[in-house]
Design an enzyme around this catalytic site. Sequence first.
Site, PDB file in Angstrom:
ATOM      1  N   SER A   1      33.681  32.256  45.645  1.00  0.00           N
ATOM      2  CA  SER A   1      34.938  31.673  46.152  1.00  0.00           C
ATOM      3  C   SER A   1      34.781  32.299  47.769  1.00  0.00           C
ATOM      4  O   SER A   1      34.783  33.498  48.279  1.00  0.00           O
ATOM      5  CB  SER A   1      36.717  31.672  45.649  1.00  0.00           C
ATOM      6  OG  SER A   1      37.629  31.061  46.548  1.00  0.00           O
TER       7      SER A   1
ATOM      8  N   TYR B   1      42.135  37.659  41.480  1.00  0.00           N
ATOM      9  CA  TYR B   1      41.255  36.518  42.422  1.00  0.00           C
ATOM     10  C   TYR B   1      40.043  36.859  43.429  1.00  0.00           C
ATOM     11  O   TYR B   1      39.194  36.571  43.065  1.00  0.00           O
ATOM     12  CB  TYR B   1      41.804  35.321  42.826  1.00  0.00           C
ATOM     13  CG  TYR B   1      40.988  33.959  42.432  1.00  0.00           C
ATOM     14  CD1 TYR B   1      40.103  33.720  41.392  1.00  0.00           C
ATOM     15  CD2 TYR B   1      40.239  33.603  43.668  1.00  0.00           C
ATOM     16  CE1 TYR B   1      38.894  32.562  41.315  1.00  0.00           C
ATOM     17  CE2 TYR B   1      39.408  32.363  44.167  1.00  0.00           C
ATOM     18  CZ  TYR B   1      39.465  32.156  42.950  1.00  0.00           C
ATOM     19  OH  TYR B   1      38.456  31.284  43.159  1.00  0.00           O
TER      20      TYR B   1
END
Length: 260
Positions: free
Chosen positions: A149, A166
């Site tokens: 990501s 994350y």
Amino acid sequence: MTAVAKLFDLKGRTALVTGGSSGLGLQIAEALGSQGAKVIISSRKAEALEAAQAHLASLGIDASWIAADNSKEADVERLANEAMAKLGRVDILVNNAGATWGASTVDHPLEAWDKVMNLNVRSIFLLTQKIGKLSMLPNKYGRVINLASIAGLKGNGPKAQPTPAYNASKGAVVNMTRALAGEWGPHGITVNALAPGFFPSKMTKGTIAALGVEKLSEKAPLQRIGDDDDLKGAALLFASDAGKHITGQILAVDGGLTAV
């Protein structure tokens, strides 16, 4: 010289796509299957997988499914074994299953940290390790595509929702990709990662609803978020012979957001 169309041809290849029942995983499964790969999709819920399989079948794609919770080591092992039993070999592994958690560092629950790290990092390591042992290393061939990501390439601004677990997990995926590329390159295996920006998915649904597409698009040079086709070309590049000389690379598919 090989024709360009042939370089992207996946006929005779097999693929396992985790998190493949919706969103980015399903988009990648569509891309691989449309080029001739035989595909297995996996996620936790059988009902969602059945619907996704029907969708893929409507596109003429040879797809089957295996329900598994990749946060559980036993499920990862079962997934690898069942995929091998169904396919005979796994040429392309797409590690897409993942989770996020929004909380400030001081308020972040430890169990939430562990949940994100276990699914986003540990499960990728375990499944890749297993598929490597069972198929890619013995066959001297493989294409591993990890879903990182842009959150693994940078931090969050002070006004953004903090997601420390994350971001940390996706940063780990980035460097695990590079480390494995170096280790497995001599065995004919490429390992690369896609780093998407904002795409509509279950994971980003809340953020998109809270901020709106226009707000999320305004900082990107292309002034848009990703759509249902925007990962397909990059995934095919990494999965096919068109990308056979590319390994250890992280490709941001983000409308240029990380370039400015």
